[in-house]
Design a protein around this motif. Structure first.
Motif, short mmCIF file in Angstrom:
data_model
loop_
_atom_site.label_atom_id
_atom_site.label_comp_id
_atom_site.label_asym_id
_atom_site.label_seq_id
_atom_site.Cartn_x
_atom_site.Cartn_y
_atom_site.Cartn_z
N MET A 149 -24.01 45.73 -4.31
CA MET A 149 -23.22 44.80 -5.23
C MET A 149 -22.34 43.72 -5.54
O MET A 149 -22.44 42.86 -5.98
CB MET A 149 -22.94 45.86 -6.70
CG MET A 149 -22.83 45.22 -7.92
SD MET A 149 -22.30 46.22 -8.76
CE MET A 149 -23.88 47.45 -8.93
N ALA A 150 -20.74 44.06 -4.84
CA ALA A 150 -20.20 43.23 -4.78
C ALA A 150 -20.52 42.10 -3.41
O ALA A 150 -20.07 41.54 -4.28
CB ALA A 150 -19.12 43.79 -4.05
N GLN A 151 -21.36 42.16 -3.14
CA GLN A 151 -22.03 41.33 -2.05
C GLN A 151 -22.89 40.66 -2.68
O GLN A 151 -22.51 39.21 -2.25
CB GLN A 151 -22.21 41.73 -0.61
CG GLN A 151 -21.75 42.66 0.31
CD GLN A 151 -22.00 42.78 1.66
OE1 GLN A 151 -23.38 43.47 1.84
NE2 GLN A 151 -21.20 43.32 2.24
N THR A 152 -23.44 41.08 -2.86
CA THR A 152 -24.48 40.36 -3.89
C THR A 152 -23.47 39.26 -5.10
O THR A 152 -24.85 38.11 -5.39
CB THR A 152 -25.61 41.02 -5.14
OG1 THR A 152 -26.80 41.75 -3.95
CG2 THR A 152 -26.79 40.67 -5.21
N GLN A 153 -23.47 39.91 -5.20
CA GLN A 153 -21.94 39.04 -7.18
C GLN A 153 -21.67 38.16 -6.21
O GLN A 153 -21.52 36.56 -6.39
CB GLN A 153 -21.07 39.63 -7.28
CG GLN A 153 -21.78 40.80 -8.42
CD GLN A 153 -20.84 41.80 -9.96
OE1 GLN A 153 -19.62 41.66 -8.60
NE2 GLN A 153 -21.21 42.53 -9.77
N LYS A 154 -20.80 38.53 -5.28
CA LYS A 154 -20.11 37.18 -3.75
C LYS A 154 -21.37 36.01 -3.88
O LYS A 154 -21.11 34.65 -4.36
CB LYS A 154 -19.48 37.73 -3.02
CG LYS A 154 -18.87 37.26 -2.26
CD LYS A 154 -18.27 37.12 -1.28
CE LYS A 154 -17.27 36.35 -0.17
NZ LYS A 154 -16.78 37.44 1.49
N THR A 155 -22.72 36.40 -3.54
CA THR A 155 -23.39 35.43 -3.03
C THR A 155 -23.72 34.61 -3.94
O THR A 155 -24.21 34.03 -4.17
CB THR A 155 -24.48 35.89 -2.62
OG1 THR A 155 -24.12 37.08 -1.40
CG2 THR A 155 -25.79 34.91 -1.81
#
Length: 573
Positions: free
Chosen positions: A503-509
């Protein structure tokens, strides 16, 4: 007078002749005795010089893990004489008295419960619970073993097959001898095969038939695909080759070292130092994460040759608690470094585990360590570091949890684990252990006698200064529900952390600025246009299709004379 002189001379000559004959016979017997004695001594010397020892004399390295054969400072008659003297030390009156003590000493009920991870003893021995362990099962394990340990009447005998790398065998057997001294008359008679190298050997896939029984093999680690029985590794009593003392000493030193710098004042990055060149793809991959700015990690290579020349000043474990996070990755198999890394009160980022030793299965993610994904190693480390720095209270709690777990792994519990493992194993034996003809008795005095000066110092350091004869902890009965709860909880926690990371990587993208997205899209389009590929031709639409597409949906449309009136069906579109 003349006759008398002749008679005397004749008598004298006769006596001299007889004396000469006697002397000749005496000399012949002497030479014969000397020759016989010399042959006996020579044969004895040859036998002794070819004797296999716990130090590695006359032993080839294990075929499944090659390493250089050991050499010794003395050789020939001097070494044979030393070996002979060392083995004589086990025939002291004290040793003979101990052999008559027997193993029928009653075990009093202990008021101290064993740690929860002791439950894995039942699980490790479960494959033999219904059928038991036979002599044939033990002999079948010889193919995979470096040595055989037979304990009869509280005396230990070794049957040696192969040498072990460095001083592993000597310190492992030393631990067993310490166990016999700790619980005199209480350790049962057992017959076990032991391999002292890294990777497990007894594959589960080969013993799936109902009547098949896997050979019981003890070693330092195992995994879910093998039946090998985990046993405490040699380093709990010391590792001279890398200057590591007994476990109690090292843990105390590391814990004191962790107090030197507060967690909040430490470097806000993850730290790893070790040997990446151990045929471990994961450690090789870890080298790519060496960037404090990009991945939040500092990865250092350990050169033990240089460290030895420098007096191990740069490898002291007590000085490696200066980062907020530490990293653990497996090597060729499991690594003994895990217990030292956990002993700092810094959260340990543990890459996905394939192997386990006797105590690591009791560790719980997010309580004693933080799991990171091996397949996405560097980004996973970065996420863990960022999360820990933004959640300092939770991160410190995980670090303290790991240190507390290792504190309960004091040597008292290590010996208790060994005791209960051997006791439960002995209950499964369908035979009475007998000392093999090729086995030799080993005692603490003989081990110290055979050890080189450096090894001897480390062995003596691991010997308790005062005799301890307390009762072992109380081992609970097997609890299958407990294993299920542990497994389900671990799986759930690891899955939750992976979801957090995803989720954190998705939000970062998603939070990338729009201008950057447009630029990235244009760059991809330019790359695709630069390829020497002709664009696909568009199909030419006929007039009828074009007129149909221009017709409003659901309405009647007039067409040229001679054509039919057409009504578009809503359902068709």
């Amino acid at each position: 007078m003349v006759l008398s002189r002749k008679s005397n001379r004749s008598l004298r000559n006769h006596c001299l002749a007889r004396i000469s004959v006697v002397w000749c016979i005496f000399i012949l017997f002497g030479l014969l005795a000397f020759s016989t004695t010399w042959h006996l001594v020579s044969d004895k010397f040859r036998v002794i010089s070819e004797t296999k020892t716990i130090a590695g004399d006359n032993l080839e390295p294990t075929p499944w893990h090659h390493f250089p054969r050991k050499s010794f400072s003395s050789s020939g008659y001097a070494r044979a004489s030393q070996i002979f003297q060392c083995y004589l030390t086990c025939t002291s009156p004290l040793g003979l008295i101990r052999s008559y003590i027997g193993t029928n000493v009653p075990i009093e009920n202990s008021t101290r419960s064993c740690p929860a991870f002791f439950q894995w003893i039942h699980e490790d021995l479960a494959p033999w619970k219904s059928r038991g362990i036979t002599v044939a099962d033990v002999r079948a394990a010889k193919e995979f073993a470096a040595f055989r340990v037979v304990i009869v009447g509280c005396r230990l005998y070794l049957d040696l097959y192969y040498d072990c790398v460095q001083s592993r065998m000597m310190f492992t057997v030393w631990g067993l001898l310490q166990l016999l001294d700790r619980y005199p008359g209480m350790v049962p008679d057992v017959d076990i095969m032991f391999d002292c190298m890294d990777r497990p050997k007894i594959q589960r896939s080969k013993y799936r038939k109902p009547n098949s029984s896997p050979p019981p093999l003890f070693r330092y680690c195992s995994n879910t695909n093998h039946f090998d029985i985990p046993f405490p590794d040699w380093s709990f009593w010391g590792w001279p080759e890398v200057n590591l003392g007994p476990w109690d000493e090292e843990f105390k030193s590391i814990k004191e070292g962790s107090k030197a710098v507060k967690w909040t004042d430490r470097k806000p990055i993850a730290y790893w130092k070790g040997n990446p060149y151990v045929a471990s793809p994961l450690r090789t991959k870890l080298l790519e994460c060496n960037s404090s700015s990009t991945w939040g990690a500092e990865i250092l290579q350990q050169n033990w040759i240089e460290e030895a020349n420098a007096g191990y000043e740069q490898s002291k474990l007590a000085n490696q608690c200066k980062n907020r996070f530490k990293i653990y990755t497996e090597g060729f198999a499991w690594s003994v470094s895990f217990k030292y890394i956990l002993s700092c009160d810094s959260p340990v980022l543990v890459a996905t585990l394939e192997y386990y030793d006797f105590f690591t299965r009791g560790l719980m993610p997010q309580e004693n360590y933080w799991p990171v994904r091996s397949k996405n190693l560097c980004p996973s480390i970065k996420f863990a570091v960022d999360w820990g720095n933004s959640h300092p209270a939770e991160a410190q709690s995980i670090g303290k949890g790991g240190q507390r777990y290792m504190q309960q792994l004091k040597m008292d519990n290590v010996y208790d684990y060994m005791f209960h493992l051997l006791s439960e194993y002995s209950k499964l034996q369908k035979f009475r252990p007998q000392v093999p003809d090729t086995a030799q008795e080993v005692c603490k005095r003989s081990v110290l006698c055979l050890a080189d000066p450096k090894d001897k110092v480390f062995l003596e350091r691991s010997t308790p200064k005062t005799a301890t004869h307390s009762q072992p902890c109380f081992l609970d009965r097997p609890n299958r529900n407990l294993f299920k709860q542990w497994t389900e909880k671990k799986t759930m926690v690891i899955k939750d952390i992976e979801n957090m990371e995803t989720m954190a990587q998705t939000q970062k993208t998603e939070n990338i600025p729009q201008d950057n997205r447009v630029a990235d899209r244009n760059r991809r389009m330019q790359n695709s246009n630069s390829e020497d590929v002709a664009p696909p031709k568009k199909k030419k639409k006929n007039s009828r299709t074009k007129r149909k597409e221009e017709m409003p949906r659901g309405k009647e449309v007039e067409v040229k004379p001679g054509s039919k009136r057409t009504t578009e069906n809503k359902d068709r579109n």
